[in-house]
Design a protein around this motif. Structure first.
Motif, short mmCIF file in Angstrom:
data_model
loop_
_atom_site.label_atom_id
_atom_site.label_comp_id
_atom_site.label_asym_id
_atom_site.label_seq_id
_atom_site.Cartn_x
_atom_site.Cartn_y
_atom_site.Cartn_z
N GLU A 23 25.73 3.64 -8.59
CA GLU A 23 26.33 2.86 -7.49
C GLU A 23 25.48 2.97 -6.23
O GLU A 23 25.19 1.97 -5.57
CB GLU A 23 27.73 3.40 -7.18
N ALA A 24 25.11 4.22 -5.92
CA ALA A 24 24.29 4.43 -4.71
C ALA A 24 22.94 3.75 -4.88
O ALA A 24 22.44 3.11 -3.94
CB ALA A 24 24.13 5.93 -4.46
N THR A 83 27.87 7.57 -10.67
CA THR A 83 27.90 7.75 -9.21
C THR A 83 26.53 7.39 -8.61
O THR A 83 26.44 6.64 -7.63
CB THR A 83 28.27 9.20 -8.85
N LYS A 109 28.51 16.12 -13.19
CA LYS A 109 29.29 15.44 -12.15
C LYS A 109 28.72 15.78 -10.75
O LYS A 109 28.50 14.88 -9.94
CB LYS A 109 30.74 15.92 -12.26
N ARG A 153 26.53 13.69 -7.66
CA ARG A 153 26.87 13.67 -6.23
C ARG A 153 25.63 13.95 -5.37
O ARG A 153 25.36 13.24 -4.40
CB ARG A 153 27.91 14.77 -6.00
N ALA A 201 23.20 11.08 -5.63
CA ALA A 201 23.65 9.91 -4.85
C ALA A 201 23.34 10.12 -3.37
O ALA A 201 22.91 9.19 -2.68
CB ALA A 201 25.15 9.68 -5.06
N ALA A 202 23.53 11.36 -2.90
CA ALA A 202 23.17 11.67 -1.51
C ALA A 202 21.66 11.52 -1.36
O ALA A 202 21.17 11.06 -0.31
CB ALA A 202 23.61 13.08 -1.15
#
Lengths: 155, 324
Positions: A38-39, A35, A106, A110, A113-114
Motif C-alpha cells: 500500500e505504501a 502493508t 507483520k 510496518r 512501510a515507514a
C-alpha cells in the motif's frame, strides 16, 4: 481430533506442525507485504522512478513465509511411521518459526512501510530504510534456526 | 479498533507531496523576488498552477487550496474524517447566503469552493427560508442569524452567531474523531478564536449578551472568565490569559496585532509538528493540510504586501511557521 491422532499416530501431529509453520508464518508475511504494498503504491503513484527502491522494501517481509515453508518441507520429510512422541516433538519444533514468523512478518511490514515514506522524502536514504526493516528479520532467522535444530533432533 | 493501517497509502502519498511544500528559503526567495507580478510568475513556475488573471491572487490561492483539498479527497477515500478542517467554508457560505437574501444582493463572489456539504443545497435551503433542510448543526444558528438580520440588521451579531456555531462544530468533530491530534487542533482553533473575539469585544466595548453569543465553550479557557474580563477591558483579558496555558498570547498581543495573529496560526502548526516523525495514522495527513494552509496564508501575505508596496521586513514579521 483424538481419533485422528490415534488412527494416524505421530504423522498426524507432524503434519499439523508443518501446516502451522506454513500457515501462520505465511499470514505474517501476507500482512507485512500487503502493508508495504500500500505504501509503495502511494510512493510510486507520485514518482514511478522510485519503483525499484520500494520493491526491495516490499520483498523483505515475504521471507517469513518462505522460512515457514522451509520448516514445513523439513517436517514433511520426516513423515512416515512416526510414533506419537516423535509427532508431538515435530509439532512443537514447528512452533518457533510459526509464531515468531507471524509477528516478525507483520512488524517488518510496518517498518518497511515507514521506510517507503523515507524513500518518498529522501530517496538517497533508502539504504537506511532497508537496514531498519532488515533488523526485524533477525528474529525470524533465529526462530527458523531453532526450528531446524529441533526438527533435526527428531528421528 | 486500531485504524492506523487505513492510511498507509495516503501517508506515503502525503510524504511524497511534502517535497513540494515551500521551505523557509523558498519563502525568502518569494519575498525578495521583486514586484507582485514577478512573484506570481515565480509561484506559477514552482507548480502552483496556471495564472488566469494576474491581479486576482485571491482566486489563484483559492484554486490552489481546492487542488490541495482534491488531493486529500483522492487519497483518503472517506474524507469525512477531515470535516473539521473544512467546515468553516460551509459556514462562511451560509453567512454569505443569509446576508445575500436579506440585502437582496448577489453574493456569488463570496462563496468558497471547497466545502463539506453541497453549497447549492445550502443556498437553496436559505433562499427558501427552509432551514430544516440544512444539516442539523446549521439549522438553529442559521435561523437565529436570519432573525437577527431581519429584525435588527446587526450583521456583526449574525456573523458572531454563525462563527460560534462553526467553532462548536469543530470542537465536536475533533472530539468525535478519536485522534488526539485532531482533538488538540480543534481545541486550539476554538481557544484562539475565543481569545481573538474576547480581545476584539473588549476593545470595542461590546455588551455582555454579544460576547456570550460569540464565544464557544472550550476546555483550556473558561468562557465565563473571558466574558467577565472582556467587559472590564483588554488588560483584564490579558491578565486572565496569564493564568492559562495561553499566557504568551498577552505578550504577542502587546507586541503587535500582526505578531499576535501569527502566533494564533503558529500554535496550530505546533500541535502537528510531531507528525513529521509519525509513519502511520491520520496525523501526517492532518499535518499536511495544516502545512498547506499555513503556506497559503504566508503566500497571501506576501502577495498582498507586494501589491501594496510594503517593505520586505513587514512581510518577514508575518511569515507563518512552516512544516518543512
Amino acid at each position: 481430533m483424538f481419533q485422528i491422532v490415534q488412527a494416524f499416530g505421530g504423522d498426524a501431529l507432524a503434519i499439523l506442525g508443518a501446516a502451522l509453520a506454513a500457515i501462520i508464518a505465511g499470514m505474517g508475511s501476507a500482512k507485512g507485504v500487503g502493508t508495504v504494498g500500500e505504501a509503495a503504491a502511494g510512493v510510486v503513484s507520485e514518482d514511478p522512478g522510485k519503483f525499484g527502491k520500494v520493491l526491495i522494501l516490499q520483498i523483505l517481509p515475504g521471507t517469513q513465509g518462505l522460512y515457514g515453508l522451509l520448516a514445513a518441507i523439513m517436517v514433511m520429510g520426516k513423515v512416515g511411521g512416526l510414533d506419537l512422541s516423535q509427532g508431538a516433538m515435530l509439532l512443537f519444533a514447528s512452533l518457533p518459526i510459526a509464531i515468531v514468523g507471524y509477528f516478525s512478518g507483520k512488524n517488518q511490514g510496518r517498518v518497511a512501510a515507514a521506510g517507503c515514506s523515507l524513500v518518498a522524502k529522501k530517496p538517497e536514504q533508502s539504504g537506511k530504510g532497508i537496514i531498519f526493516a532488515a533488523m526485524v528479520e533477525t528474529y525470524a532467522i533465529l526462530a527458523l534456526l531453532i526450528s531446524i535444530l529441533l526438527i533435526g533432533k527428531v528421528g | 479498533m486500531n485504524r492506523e493501517y487505513d492510511y498507509t497509502y495516503a501517508v506515503a502519498r502525503v510524504r511524497a507531496n511534502e517535497l513540494s511544500l515551500l521551505s523557509a528559503a523558498d519563502i525568502e526567495q518569494l519575498i525578495v523576488a521583486g514586484d507582485y507580478k514577478t512573484t506570481m510568475h515565480k509561484l506559477s513556475d514552482s507548480g502552483w498552477g496556471e495564472i488566469k488573471d494576474i491581479y486576482d491572487y485571491a482566486g489563484y490561492l483559492e484554486n490552489y487550496f481546492a487542488k490541495t483539498w482534491n488531493f486529500l479527497v483522492e487519497i483518503m477515500g472517506d474524507i469525512h474524517e477531515l470535516d473539521l478542517l473544512l467546515i468553516k467554508n460551509d459556514m462562511q457560505n451560509l453567512k454569505a447566503a443569509l446576508k445575500s437574501i436579506v440585502s437582496q444582493h448577489d453574493a456569488k463572489d463570496l462563496y468558497v469552493q471547497s466545502t463539506v456539504y453541497d453549497t447549492q443545497e445550502i443556498l437553496k435551503a436559505v433562499e427558501e427560508r427552509s432551514f430544516k433542510d440544512l444539516p442539523d448543526f446549521m439549522q438553529k444558528p442559521a435561523e437565529e442569524a436570519y432573525e437577527v438580520l431581519t429584525a435588527t440588521a446587526n450583521g456583526q451579531l449574525a456573523d458572531a452567531i454563525i462563527d460560534k456555531a462553526t467553532l462548536e462544530r469543530i470542537k465536536y468533530l475533533g472530539v468525535k474523531s478519536g485522534s488526539p491530534v485532531l482533538a488538540e487542533l480543534a481545541e486550539r482553533m476554538c481557544a484562539t478564536a475565543n481569545i481573538k473575539t474576547a480581545l476584539r469585544c473588549a476593545n470595542t466595548g461590546k455588551s455582555k449578551d454579544f460576547v456570550e453569543r460569540s464565544l464557544c465553550e472550550c476546555d483550556t479557557i473558561a468562557k465565563h472568565k473571558l466574558v467577565e474580563t472582556s467587559l472590564e477591558g483588554v488588560d483584564a483579558v490579558l491578565n486572565y490569559l496569564n493564568d492559562t496555558s495561553y499566557a504568551v498570547a498577552g505578550e504577542k498581543f502587546k507586541e503587535s496585532t500582526s505578531v499576535f495573529e501569527k502566533w494564533c496560526d503558529d500554535i496550530l502548526m505546533e500541535c502537528v509538528n510531531e507528525a513529521r516523525y509519525t509513519a502511520f495514522g491520520i496525523d501526517p495527513i492532518v499535518a499536511y493540510y495544516v502545512a498547506r494552509d499555513a503556506e497559503i496564508k504566508t503566500v497571501r501575505i506576501i502577495l498582498s504586501a507586494k501589491i501594496n508596496n510594503l517593505p520586505a521586513d513587514v512581510i518577514r514579521e508575518r511569515v507563518r511557521a512552516l512544516y518543512v
